[in-house]
Design a protein around this motif. Sequence first.
Motif, PDB file in Angstrom:
ATOM      1  N   HIS A 181       0.826  -1.208   0.000  1.00  0.00           N
ATOM      2  CA  HIS A 181       0.000   0.000   0.000  1.00  0.00           C
ATOM      3  C   HIS A 181       0.861   1.260   0.000  1.00  0.00           C
ATOM      4  CE1 HIS A 181      -3.411   2.546   0.643  1.00  0.00           C
ATOM      5  NE2 HIS A 181      -2.973   2.963   1.820  1.00  0.00           N
ATOM      6  N   LEU A 192      -6.689   0.566  -5.522  1.00  0.00           N
ATOM      7  CA  LEU A 192      -6.883  -0.724  -4.870  1.00  0.00           C
ATOM      8  C   LEU A 192      -8.374  -0.983  -4.664  1.00  0.00           C
ATOM      9  CD1 LEU A 192      -5.602  -3.198  -3.461  1.00  0.00           C
ATOM     10  CD2 LEU A 192      -5.570  -1.858  -1.347  1.00  0.00           C
ATOM     11  N   ALA A 194      -9.759  -4.550  -3.939  1.00  0.00           N
ATOM     12  CA  ALA A 194      -9.985  -5.626  -2.976  1.00  0.00           C
ATOM     13  C   ALA A 194      -8.708  -6.443  -2.861  1.00  0.00           C
ATOM     14  CB  ALA A 194     -11.159  -6.503  -3.401  1.00  0.00           C
ATOM     15  N   ASN A 203     -12.752  -6.644   1.148  1.00  0.00           N
ATOM     16  CA  ASN A 203     -12.795  -5.376   0.441  1.00  0.00           C
ATOM     17  C   ASN A 203     -11.582  -4.527   0.807  1.00  0.00           C
ATOM     18  OD1 ASN A 203     -13.332  -4.369   2.988  1.00  0.00           O
ATOM     19  ND2 ASN A 203     -15.527  -4.153   2.626  1.00  0.00           N
ATOM     20  N   ARG A 204     -11.522  -3.322   0.263  1.00  0.00           N
ATOM     21  CA  ARG A 204     -10.313  -2.511   0.416  1.00  0.00           C
ATOM     22  C   ARG A 204     -10.028  -2.199   1.883  1.00  0.00           C
ATOM     23  NH1 ARG A 204      -8.845   2.730   1.023  1.00  0.00           N
ATOM     24  NH2 ARG A 204      -6.944   3.412  -0.067  1.00  0.00           N
TER      25      ARG A 204
END
Length: 264
Positions: A181, A192, A194, A203-204
Motif C-alpha cells: 500500500h 486498490l 480488494a 474489500n479494500r
Amino acid sequence: MFCRLEVKLTALSSSSKNTETAGQPLSRQIFQQQKRFRSKINIQRPRAPHYERAKALEFMTPFFSDPKANKSPIELCGLNKKYEKMQKVEVNPYKDFLARECLNWFRSSRMVGFFHENSMTMDDKFEFAVPLKKQNIYIRFYSSPVVRAAVTNTEYEAIIPLYCSKVLTVFSPDCNVTKMHKISRKFPQLILMAGILDGHLLNRNEFLEYGKMSLTSARVGLVQTLQNAGGINLNQQLTHHQSTLVTRLGQIGTSETVIEESDK
C-alpha cells in the motif's frame, strides 16, 4: 337581369377612358368549415372495414407462415445472438496454459491484491514493479477470459466480477499489505479495489486493516484476556473434569492390578 347588367357595363366602358377601371372581377372564395365526427372513434375495438376495403385487405394478407411467430423477444434480439457468439469458448492451448499458471499463482500466494488500472505507461509500470519485487511481491497481467477460465468452479470464483475492466494483479507468498500500500500510493493511476489474505476475499478497508494487524500480538492479547477473565488457573479450570477422570481411571486400574497380584 343579365341583359340590364350587360347594357350597363357597355355604357360604362364606352363613356370611360380607362376600360380597366370600368368593371372589377368578382371574388370567388370557397367556404370551408370543419365538423366533428358524429361518433367517437374506438381505438381498442375499431369498426369493421368497408366491404371493398375488407376484400383488399384479405387479398393482401400473406398466405405463407411467419418465421417470427413462435419466437420470444430474446430470440429475436440481434444483440443476444452477438452475446451468445462472444460467449462461445474457443479451444486455445496457450489460453489453457495461462489459466493453469494464473490458478497456480492464486493457490500459492498468501496475499493477492487487485488494482484498477487507469491509463499508465510502461515506464510507470516498471517503476511500480521494481520496488514490489524487492519486497517479494510480483505483478501479473491476466485478461478477463483467462481469469474466468482459471477460477471457474474453484474457491476463487467470486473474483470474476472484478475483471470487468482492466485489472492489475499482485501476488506475494507473504503478508506485505503495508509495504504494498505504501508503494502504490506513489502511483495515482492504480486504485486498490480488494484483496485476498489467507484464502479470504476482503474489500479494500478490511484488506488494509487486516494486513496491518500482527497475529502474534493479537494471540498474546487474547491469551492474556482469557487468563484475566478466568483467573490465573484458567488452564486448570478448563481441564479439571478431564484430569479428574484420568486420575480416577488410573486409580481403578492400579487397584485391580494389586488385587490380582494378591490373589496369585
